[in-house]
Design a protein around this motif. Structure first.
Motif, PDB file in Angstrom:
ATOM      1  N   ASP A   7       0.831  -1.197   0.000  1.00  0.00           N
ATOM      2  CA  ASP A   7       0.000   0.000   0.000  1.00  0.00           C
ATOM      3  C   ASP A   7       0.870   1.253   0.000  1.00  0.00           C
ATOM      4  O   ASP A   7       1.949   1.288   0.586  1.00  0.00           O
ATOM      5  CB  ASP A   7      -0.903   0.036   1.232  1.00  0.00           C
ATOM      6  CG  ASP A   7      -1.938  -1.069   1.209  1.00  0.00           C
ATOM      7  OD1 ASP A   7      -2.257  -1.535   0.101  1.00  0.00           O
ATOM      8  OD2 ASP A   7      -2.407  -1.452   2.290  1.00  0.00           O
ATOM      9  N   LYS A 175      -8.981   0.755   8.808  1.00  0.00           N
ATOM     10  CA  LYS A 175      -8.710   0.702   7.372  1.00  0.00           C
ATOM     11  C   LYS A 175     -10.006   0.777   6.570  1.00  0.00           C
ATOM     12  O   LYS A 175     -10.049   1.436   5.516  1.00  0.00           O
ATOM     13  CB  LYS A 175      -7.955  -0.576   7.023  1.00  0.00           C
ATOM     14  CG  LYS A 175      -7.594  -0.685   5.540  1.00  0.00           C
ATOM     15  CD  LYS A 175      -6.768  -1.906   5.252  1.00  0.00           C
ATOM     16  CE  LYS A 175      -6.440  -2.012   3.763  1.00  0.00           C
ATOM     17  NZ  LYS A 175      -5.547  -0.929   3.302  1.00  0.00           N
ATOM     18  N   ARG A 178     -11.148   4.449   6.583  1.00  0.00           N
ATOM     19  CA  ARG A 178     -10.252   5.356   5.857  1.00  0.00           C
ATOM     20  C   ARG A 178     -10.171   5.035   4.371  1.00  0.00           C
ATOM     21  O   ARG A 178     -10.304   5.921   3.522  1.00  0.00           O
ATOM     22  CB  ARG A 178      -8.842   5.305   6.471  1.00  0.00           C
ATOM     23  CG  ARG A 178      -7.866   6.304   5.857  1.00  0.00           C
ATOM     24  CD  ARG A 178      -6.451   6.070   6.325  1.00  0.00           C
ATOM     25  NE  ARG A 178      -5.940   4.785   5.846  1.00  0.00           N
ATOM     26  CZ  ARG A 178      -4.685   4.376   6.064  1.00  0.00           C
ATOM     27  NH1 ARG A 178      -3.853   5.130   6.754  1.00  0.00           N
ATOM     28  NH2 ARG A 178      -4.274   3.206   5.609  1.00  0.00           N
ATOM     29  N   ASP A 179      -9.943   3.761   4.043  1.00  0.00           N
ATOM     30  CA  ASP A 179      -9.627   3.407   2.663  1.00  0.00           C
ATOM     31  C   ASP A 179     -10.836   2.949   1.849  1.00  0.00           C
ATOM     32  O   ASP A 179     -10.827   3.067   0.620  1.00  0.00           O
ATOM     33  CB  ASP A 179      -8.563   2.301   2.640  1.00  0.00           C
ATOM     34  CG  ASP A 179      -7.255   2.751   3.275  1.00  0.00           C
ATOM     35  OD1 ASP A 179      -7.062   3.967   3.421  1.00  0.00           O
ATOM     36  OD2 ASP A 179      -6.440   1.881   3.642  1.00  0.00           O
TER      37      ASP A 179
END
Length: 249
Positions: A7, A175, A178-179
């Motif tokens: 990432d 995660k 956020r992603d």
């Protein structure tokens, strides 16, 4: 063969670069699919990917090697260790990627989800809503199946519509928010306490009643200071330790 693709991260200059890179790589390694290759790109390729020097990259790789996640062989390259034990210390150094890395490499079973009224303990975080979305998961080592922790997340209701239950089986809530959901996280406040296992925790984690556990509370805020998620996690005391590193600056 498909190459390993870690990432990308935006590096925080207030934290050691090697640490941030090692934690991002750690999350990518532990979150990889079984069919992904074990060989990592070269030090030069990784350094270019993260925008750091080769020296910084070597320091990051040494951290992962010391942890037992990778092995390095001269002329052959760097390889992910297939038999690595995923249980690891709880390490907090101010990076969101560190929290993602901590919980990657585990499989999670969703025990229950739904909504619940904002209780007295949560009222200080969710003063503007009456209900929150709730998720209760049991995490286990993906190789041994041994339970490592169980977590309850309390999330703002408007975010629940964009949270995929399948994603929660692979990734920590941080995660996912956020992603995958796309919120911009401003900060996370963590509190860790030593406690004794209550009947539910003892049953889920397969430990004796009243055995030592680590009780973690993480509060995730967006960039405007609004609380997005409150996570309450119980870690097995025989599988985790708690390490804090303070920057002298």
């Amino acid at each position: 063969m498909t190459s390993f693709a870690p990432d990308s991260i935006v590096l925080n200059r207030k934290l050691p670069l090697w640490y941030q890179v090692s934690q991002s790589l750690r999350a990518s390694i532990l979150g990889r699919s079984p069919q992904d290759p074990l060989r990592l790109p070269t030090e030069e390729q990784l350094a270019g990917h993260y925008g750091v020097s080769v020296l910084t990259m070597r320091q990051a790789l040494k951290e992962l090697e010391d942890e037992g996640l990778i092995t390095r062989h001269r002329r052959r390259g760097t390889f992910i260790e297939p038999g690595v034990q995923r249980g690891a210390p709880v390490r907090l150094l101010g990076s969101v990627d560190a929290i993602v890395a901590q919980q990657s490499g585990m499989v999670a079973k969703l025990l229950e989800h739904g909504s619940s009224p904002v209780s007295g303990e949560l009222a200080e975080y969710f003063a503007d809503v009456d209900e929150v979305a709730t998720y209760h998961r049991l995490r286990a080592d993906e190789r041994t199946g041994e339970p490592t922790n169980h977590a309850r997340n309390y999330v703002r209701p408007e975010l629940a519509e964009r949270i995929g239950l399948d994603d929660l089986a692979r990734w920590p809530m941080t995660k996912v928010l956020r992603d995958l959901v796309g919120v911009r996280i401003g900060r996370i406040t963590d509190t860790v306490e030593a406690r004794l296992a209550d009947p539910e925790t003892a049953r889920l984690l397969q430990v004796p009643l009243l055995s030592p556990i680590l009780h973690y509370t993480g509060v995730t805020y967006d960039e405007d200071g609004q609380v997005l998620d409150v996570a309450v996690i119980h870690y097995r005391g025989d599988r985790f330790s708690f390490t804090v590193t303070l920057d002298a600056d």
